[in-house]
Design a protein around this motif. Sequence first.
Motif, short mmCIF file in Angstrom:
data_model
loop_
_atom_site.label_atom_id
_atom_site.label_comp_id
_atom_site.label_asym_id
_atom_site.label_seq_id
_atom_site.Cartn_x
_atom_site.Cartn_y
_atom_site.Cartn_z
N LEU A 170 29.44 22.40 50.38
CA LEU A 170 29.08 23.83 50.39
C LEU A 170 27.97 24.10 49.38
O LEU A 170 27.87 23.45 48.33
N PHE A 171 27.17 25.11 49.67
CA PHE A 171 26.11 25.52 48.74
C PHE A 171 26.67 26.59 47.80
O PHE A 171 26.25 27.75 47.83
N LEU A 172 27.65 26.17 46.99
CA LEU A 172 28.30 27.12 46.08
C LEU A 172 27.38 27.44 44.90
O LEU A 172 26.54 26.62 44.52
N PRO A 173 27.56 28.60 44.29
CA PRO A 173 26.72 28.98 43.14
C PRO A 173 26.83 27.97 42.01
O PRO A 173 27.93 27.49 41.71
N GLN A 174 25.71 27.66 41.42
CA GLN A 174 25.65 26.72 40.30
C GLN A 174 24.78 27.31 39.20
O GLN A 174 23.59 27.59 39.42
N THR A 175 25.36 27.55 38.04
CA THR A 175 24.57 28.11 36.94
C THR A 175 25.26 27.84 35.61
O THR A 175 26.50 27.75 35.54
N ASP A 176 24.46 27.68 34.58
CA ASP A 176 24.99 27.55 33.22
C ASP A 176 25.09 28.92 32.54
O ASP A 176 25.53 29.00 31.38
N PHE A 177 24.66 29.96 33.24
CA PHE A 177 24.72 31.32 32.69
C PHE A 177 26.20 31.70 32.57
O PHE A 177 26.91 31.81 33.57
N PRO A 178 26.71 31.88 31.36
CA PRO A 178 28.16 32.04 31.19
C PRO A 178 28.68 33.39 31.66
O PRO A 178 27.99 34.40 31.57
N MET A 179 29.91 33.36 32.18
CA MET A 179 30.55 34.60 32.59
C MET A 179 30.85 35.46 31.36
O MET A 179 30.62 36.67 31.36
N ARG A 180 31.38 34.85 30.33
CA ARG A 180 31.62 35.55 29.07
C ARG A 180 30.32 35.57 28.28
O ARG A 180 29.77 34.53 27.95
N ALA A 181 29.86 36.76 27.98
CA ALA A 181 28.50 36.90 27.43
C ALA A 181 28.35 36.26 26.07
O ALA A 181 27.34 35.61 25.78
N GLY A 182 29.33 36.46 25.18
CA GLY A 182 29.17 35.93 23.82
C GLY A 182 27.96 36.54 23.13
O GLY A 182 27.23 35.84 22.41
N LEU A 183 27.72 37.83 23.36
CA LEU A 183 26.51 38.47 22.83
C LEU A 183 26.36 38.37 21.31
O LEU A 183 25.25 38.17 20.82
N PRO A 184 27.46 38.52 20.54
CA PRO A 184 27.27 38.43 19.08
C PRO A 184 26.67 37.10 18.64
O PRO A 184 26.01 37.03 17.60
N GLN A 185 26.90 36.03 19.42
CA GLN A 185 26.32 34.72 19.07
C GLN A 185 24.98 34.51 19.77
O GLN A 185 24.06 33.90 19.18
N LYS A 186 24.85 34.97 21.01
CA LYS A 186 23.64 34.71 21.79
C LYS A 186 22.46 35.55 21.32
O LYS A 186 21.32 35.06 21.29
#
Length: 1005
Positions: free
Chosen positions: A12-28
């Motif tokens: 299947l052509f399932l979604p593939q990404t390293d973009f995290p679901m949990r934002a972690g904005l204080p660190q990012k």
Amino acid sequence: MSKPEKDYSETLFLPQTDFPMRAGLPQKEPELLKRWQDTDLYAQLRAEAKGRDKFVLHDGPPYANGNIHIGHALNKILKDVVTRSQQMLGYDSNYVPGWDCHGLPIEWKIEEENYRSKNKQKPNFSEPAAMVAFRQECRAYAEKWLNVQRDEFKRLGVEGDWDHPYTTMSFPAEAQIARELMKFAANGLLYRGSKPVMWSVVEKTALAEAEIEYEDYTSDTVWVKFPVTNGTGDVAKASVVIWTTTPWTLPGNRAVSFSPKIAYGLYKVTDAPAENWAKVDDLLILADKLAADVFKQAKVAAYEKVADVSADTLAAMVCKHPLAAMGYGFQVPLLAGDHVTDDAGTGFVHTAPGHGREDFEAWTANARALEARGINPAIPYTVDENGALTAQAPGFEGKRVINDKGEKGDANDAVIKALAEAGNIIARSRLKHQYPHSWRSKKPIIFRNTPQWFIAMDKSFVGASSAASVAATAPGVAPNDQRTLRERALDAIAKTRWVPPQGENRINGMISGRPDWVISRQRAWGVPIAVFIKEKTDGSVEILQDPEVELRIVEAFAAEGADAWYKDGARERFLGPKLSGDSWKKVDDICDVWFDSGSTHAFVLEDPEQFPQLAGIKRRVDGGQDAVMYLEGSDQHRGWFHSSLLESCGTRGRAPFDVVLTHGFVLDENGRKMSKSLGNVVAPQDVIRQSGADILRMWVCASDYADDLRIGPEILKTTADTYRKLRNTIRWMLGSLAHFHDDERVTYDAMPELEKLMLHRLAELDEVVRKAYAEFDYKRIFAALSAFMTSDLSAFYFDIRKDALYCDPYSSVTRKASLSVIDQLFRCTVTWLAPMLCFTAEESWLARYGADAKSVHLQTFPEVPPQWRNGGLAEKWRNVRQVRRVVTGALEVARAEKRIGSSLEAHPIVHVSNAELYEAVLDVDMAEICITSALTLVSDAGPDDAFQLPDVSGVAVVSNLAEGTKCARSWKILNTIGADPEYPDVSPRDAKALREWETMKKAAG
């Protein structure tokens, strides 16, 4: 035992990404800030925008004192959204941050931290070295907090020229502020006068309107008799009665004001208790409308009206001061005044010209006439800088109106006691009312007559004294423009764009009614009123206007700062040998800090040497295409907007801004003002540490900033939930686009209708977004994008297209068309969100295009092809979606009744009797749109027990089960499973996909 299904997930052509679901904005977010710093994003923005029309947001300087609060965060985030969005709209949108560094709060902090807390004596400012040393302590304190605040503002994601901010204490700035003041001396508007000003006893300085707030205060009130000394009959035996909430001002009384529009009468007391101050047979002159209330306050049992008293009689009347026996033996005339009303009091206003603006104006307007009647028009100085009554208040010298702690002194009681002893008081009381307080010390102020420096509002300009003068009026002012400062300012207001529009009325009213601008302060930390004067015999002063002296002052300030004015030998240095032997006196008062900040346009927007990135602004008001915006809280109509407007109109003949945007204040979730005592303070630092700056930015952009905003734990939780939905939508697009290759892009004409519909929605949104960004309506953009991404995309388009994207053969036109559209959806939504959610947009952009990609903030908003607009298609699909709603509702009921699990287990029978709706869905694969394995469309009303929605007439749905076998790959239930013998457990579509996948896998090695 049945054979387990084969696992086809790898096919299947399932979604593939390293973009995290949990934002972690204080660190990012700090990582992205470092990236912007390392790549010098600000310089890249300037290079990218070179040659475009300019949009400059001139920063209203925050005060360099303490950590930033939530109001600062709101203000700076709004400014950043403005500059980023204007840049992406195609302007060279620049932001140079600035700080206000002079003034009393810093002085107070230095006195407290370096002197009072250590029991050290405050420096003697008459000694030049001590003055300069103290000013250097103030400068170091401001520099410390400037650096703290700079880091806190940058952490909010605010992009600007942080390495080269402006400060009002920089040497070039101090030189320019002095030069701006010299311009007012040159054009004749600067003068030293004696007027009542708002005075802080605690802070020992005059205050501006912008430094005042109104708080509850309990005042002593008295009703006082002024015995008539002329007239005939009973009037000659009567007393005019006044009411005042400031008994301490009575030693300064010089007149009583009345209104010719009010009906007055002569009243006689006929019955009163023996112990009363108001006695039987007393004759009192009062406003008819207020007589009953006055007699009630005086506890008079009975009274009668003896006669009417005409305005002509009052105008000719002279009274005796109620404290005449104590040395107040002068005549007290009656003066007509428009400020007198019969709403409260007695209909007469006690007039002390040294203690109030209206009193001052009434007295000075009649000065010549009074002098002709033998009445001295001089205004006494009855109260000193310590709030103590002076020798010009006989009998009360040394009594304090307010003490050094800001508490009520003994002056009121002393005056009331004297009035009672003189027999000229008829009643006393107390009144709780709103009274002016200093916003810094939170203590009540007084109005006192004191020599101060003013800029005249209603005097015609005289022009610069010398073309060679450094104070020569700035270019842009017509030589024959003789309009007053008030007239210039009102005209400039009308030519400015106000956001929201009601801001125009607010500042218009303030400028229309404001008195002359008091610009002097009796403090140490600030830019001096750098002029030399000679005293005249009439009390006025001559201001020295000498180009050489002015040039020496400005050059010294530019090289050494304004400290040069206070150094030993400064007078002789600046006057030079030619003038130092004369009687010119150096003025040591400092400028009101509002004059400092009001002058910032002069050294930020007009100094190409200090700020080359802002050089060459061609203002719209001057016929150019460039714009300057001011953006602050609504209180700045009487603060920075106000002072900047007056300063620029006085020196340039026009406003320093083209657009003015105002925002409200931040309250807690219950609409209360934040305070430490209530425990409801929301600190931006805490929100960033817990959730990230983008959550704060989302809160700002989703709110109606024109009104007061609310914030608190629940509001922030709701904001974070909304953010997660948007982030997941972006994440899904990124995952799907992992399978997209630009050379497989499908042209618009080859796309299915559903894809064309999504492009139409982008075209619609493009118009909304551009218009709203141009109008600074961020809540509209945020609401539109949030609804689009959650409703149109996640819950509709993406839900429908998951089957084609995941399961269709690689060669599928539908799959490639969908990816082509998702690519456009990603580019548009992320760039549209970028000014608001600057960190998330950048993180998304880099996840899509790679770590070496140019920042999303260097993009302009994508150009949307006109052909994407298709109103007819949109109308058709509105109808399709109506039918889909009914089907979805029926499936939800079936799922709740456990007749089905997934919608793919259903084969709904859809009865459509509405001709328009039937026509819309006739050529649409409704099974695909409703995500069912099959769907049958019937053009009739359907059975009575079929599912219907009351707001969609002519559609009824019967939820049948799908017939056939479940596809092991797509999970659809179909009768065609096994039609391809090579792939017996999947549908023909999936068999083709598997065959292509295996071929690709072999080719890849």
